[in-house]
Design a protein around this motif. Sequence first.
Motif, PDB file in Angstrom:
ATOM      1  N   GLY A   1     -18.624 -50.309 -54.424  1.00  0.00           N
ATOM      2  CA  GLY A   1     -17.792 -51.497 -54.418  1.00  0.00           C
ATOM      3  C   GLY A   1     -18.244 -52.509 -53.378  1.00  0.00           C
ATOM      4  O   GLY A   1     -18.263 -53.721 -53.628  1.00  0.00           O
ATOM      5  N   ASP A   2     -18.631 -52.028 -52.208  1.00  0.00           N
ATOM      6  CA  ASP A   2     -19.122 -52.925 -51.153  1.00  0.00           C
ATOM      7  C   ASP A   2     -20.404 -53.627 -51.586  1.00  0.00           C
ATOM      8  O   ASP A   2     -20.619 -54.811 -51.297  1.00  0.00           O
ATOM      9  CB  ASP A   2     -19.371 -52.143 -49.860  1.00  0.00           C
ATOM     10  CG  ASP A   2     -18.080 -51.717 -49.181  1.00  0.00           C
ATOM     11  OD1 ASP A   2     -17.034 -52.364 -49.430  1.00  0.00           O
ATOM     12  OD2 ASP A   2     -18.107 -50.743 -48.405  1.00  0.00           O
TER      13      ASP A   2
ATOM     14  N   PHE B   1     -26.815 -55.446 -69.222  1.00  0.00           N
ATOM     15  CA  PHE B   1     -25.499 -55.942 -68.860  1.00  0.00           C
ATOM     16  C   PHE B   1     -25.532 -56.397 -67.403  1.00  0.00           C
ATOM     17  O   PHE B   1     -26.421 -56.028 -66.638  1.00  0.00           O
ATOM     18  CB  PHE B   1     -24.438 -54.851 -69.021  1.00  0.00           C
ATOM     19  CG  PHE B   1     -23.848 -54.765 -70.398  1.00  0.00           C
ATOM     20  CD1 PHE B   1     -22.966 -55.727 -70.854  1.00  0.00           C
ATOM     21  CD2 PHE B   1     -24.156 -53.706 -71.246  1.00  0.00           C
ATOM     22  CE1 PHE B   1     -22.403 -55.643 -72.115  1.00  0.00           C
ATOM     23  CE2 PHE B   1     -23.607 -53.603 -72.508  1.00  0.00           C
ATOM     24  CZ  PHE B   1     -22.722 -54.585 -72.947  1.00  0.00           C
ATOM     25  N   ALA B   2     -24.538 -57.180 -67.026  1.00  0.00           N
ATOM     26  CA  ALA B   2     -24.472 -57.667 -65.653  1.00  0.00           C
ATOM     27  C   ALA B   2     -23.882 -56.599 -64.738  1.00  0.00           C
ATOM     28  O   ALA B   2     -22.741 -56.183 -64.924  1.00  0.00           O
ATOM     29  CB  ALA B   2     -23.621 -58.933 -65.581  1.00  0.00           C
ATOM     30  N   LEU B   3     -24.676 -56.138 -63.777  1.00  0.00           N
ATOM     31  CA  LEU B   3     -24.103 -55.330 -62.703  1.00  0.00           C
ATOM     32  C   LEU B   3     -23.117 -56.209 -61.949  1.00  0.00           C
ATOM     33  O   LEU B   3     -22.027 -55.781 -61.585  1.00  0.00           O
ATOM     34  CB  LEU B   3     -25.210 -54.815 -61.780  1.00  0.00           C
ATOM     35  CG  LEU B   3     -24.829 -53.725 -60.792  1.00  0.00           C
ATOM     36  CD1 LEU B   3     -24.480 -52.448 -61.539  1.00  0.00           C
ATOM     37  CD2 LEU B   3     -25.968 -53.448 -59.812  1.00  0.00           C
ATOM     38  N   VAL B   4     -23.524 -57.456 -61.740  1.00  0.00           N
ATOM     39  CA  VAL B   4     -22.644 -58.538 -61.306  1.00  0.00           C
ATOM     40  C   VAL B   4     -23.210 -59.827 -61.902  1.00  0.00           C
ATOM     41  O   VAL B   4     -24.421 -60.020 -61.938  1.00  0.00           O
ATOM     42  CB  VAL B   4     -22.589 -58.673 -59.767  1.00  0.00           C
ATOM     43  CG1 VAL B   4     -21.796 -59.919 -59.365  1.00  0.00           C
ATOM     44  CG2 VAL B   4     -21.960 -57.453 -59.126  1.00  0.00           C
TER      45      VAL B   4
ATOM     46  N   MET C   1     -13.377 -53.244 -56.237  1.00  0.00           N
ATOM     47  CA  MET C   1     -14.616 -53.438 -56.979  1.00  0.00           C
ATOM     48  C   MET C   1     -15.053 -52.120 -57.622  1.00  0.00           C
ATOM     49  O   MET C   1     -14.751 -51.046 -57.119  1.00  0.00           O
ATOM     50  CB  MET C   1     -15.723 -53.957 -56.057  1.00  0.00           C
ATOM     51  CG  MET C   1     -15.436 -55.318 -55.460  1.00  0.00           C
ATOM     52  SD  MET C   1     -15.377 -56.609 -56.713  1.00  0.00           S
ATOM     53  CE  MET C   1     -14.621 -57.953 -55.791  1.00  0.00           C
ATOM     54  N   ILE C   2     -15.792 -52.228 -58.725  1.00  0.00           N
ATOM     55  CA  ILE C   2     -16.293 -51.046 -59.411  1.00  0.00           C
ATOM     56  C   ILE C   2     -17.272 -50.310 -58.506  1.00  0.00           C
ATOM     57  O   ILE C   2     -18.140 -50.917 -57.875  1.00  0.00           O
ATOM     58  CB  ILE C   2     -16.994 -51.440 -60.718  1.00  0.00           C
ATOM     59  CG1 ILE C   2     -15.986 -52.077 -61.693  1.00  0.00           C
ATOM     60  CG2 ILE C   2     -17.677 -50.234 -61.372  1.00  0.00           C
ATOM     61  CD1 ILE C   2     -16.636 -52.708 -62.914  1.00  0.00           C
ATOM     62  N   SER C   3     -17.123 -49.017 -58.443  1.00  0.00           N
ATOM     63  CA  SER C   3     -18.059 -48.181 -57.692  1.00  0.00           C
ATOM     64  C   SER C   3     -18.547 -47.071 -58.610  1.00  0.00           C
ATOM     65  O   SER C   3     -17.755 -46.282 -59.122  1.00  0.00           O
ATOM     66  CB  SER C   3     -17.370 -47.582 -56.451  1.00  0.00           C
ATOM     67  OG  SER C   3     -18.286 -46.866 -55.665  1.00  0.00           O
ATOM     68  N   ASP C   4     -19.858 -47.033 -58.858  1.00  0.00           N
ATOM     69  CA  ASP C   4     -20.427 -46.026 -59.755  1.00  0.00           C
ATOM     70  C   ASP C   4     -21.844 -45.690 -59.311  1.00  0.00           C
ATOM     71  O   ASP C   4     -22.259 -46.075 -58.213  1.00  0.00           O
ATOM     72  CB  ASP C   4     -20.385 -46.510 -61.214  1.00  0.00           C
ATOM     73  CG  ASP C   4     -21.109 -47.840 -61.417  1.00  0.00           C
ATOM     74  OD1 ASP C   4     -21.964 -48.199 -60.569  1.00  0.00           O
ATOM     75  OD2 ASP C   4     -20.848 -48.516 -62.427  1.00  0.00           O
TER      76      ASP C   4
END
Length: 261
Positions: free
Chosen positions: A243-244, A180-183, A235-238
């Motif tokens: 997110g940055d 899947f796309a991380l981004v 932004m998603i942070s995991d």
Amino acid sequence: MYAFDIERPATIADAIAAMKGEDAQALGGGQTLIPTLKQRLAMPSKLVSLSGIEEMRGICREDEGRICIGASTTHTEVAAGVEGYAALASLAANIGDPAVRNRGTIGGSLANNDPSACYPAAALGSGATVVTDRREIAADDFFDGLFGTALEEDEIIIEVRFPVPEKAGYIKFEQPASRFALVGVFVAKFADGVRVAVTGASEEGVFRWSEAEAVLSSNFAADALDGVALPGSGMISDLHGSGDYRAHLVGVLTRRAVSAA
């Protein structure tokens, strides 16, 4: 897994009838829905398989230049059959692994709207139109947050119509286990402007980056984006990235997509 009924209609009319009156869920290739069922995140009492409906498969090009893709067309078929839209074909060719590409469908991907899926970026970046059994929905109006869409409960995607841009590029940074796309960033240049769609990054799902669109509409060059950046907030942070980090990746991948277009 739990017990449920399944129907395999042979026509669109039969599928529409099968979706009425019960807790039914349309099933494309099952690459998103089946894992969802296994985790009990959805528990429909009946699945209506769309994979056997031949009138929902295939690719054609209209006189207006649009590429029309049946909702039950697999990723492999899109990769091999789309002519004149290299960015879309390349995107399809790099979804998941061969098993996913040979089972997953464009309609199923858009209907589930996974926040890290590739096709939502292609549809939104292209300004595509999602055609259902009852209406036409512009991509700008179709996506509604994580896993959310404008589809009604018993509505079925029949076809997706893609305008063909002058130039386009798609670049994704893969999460290596799932692919899947991380981004992922899809950039498309049309005569009247540029569209930039981002998947995998935002807590709100796929979105258009309007600031980059304005800059690239004036100067379609990677270095035109120097100094243009997104904030990490929202932004998603995991465990895969903050997110940055994702915000930084959006900028990097947008420049690469422009260069690849």
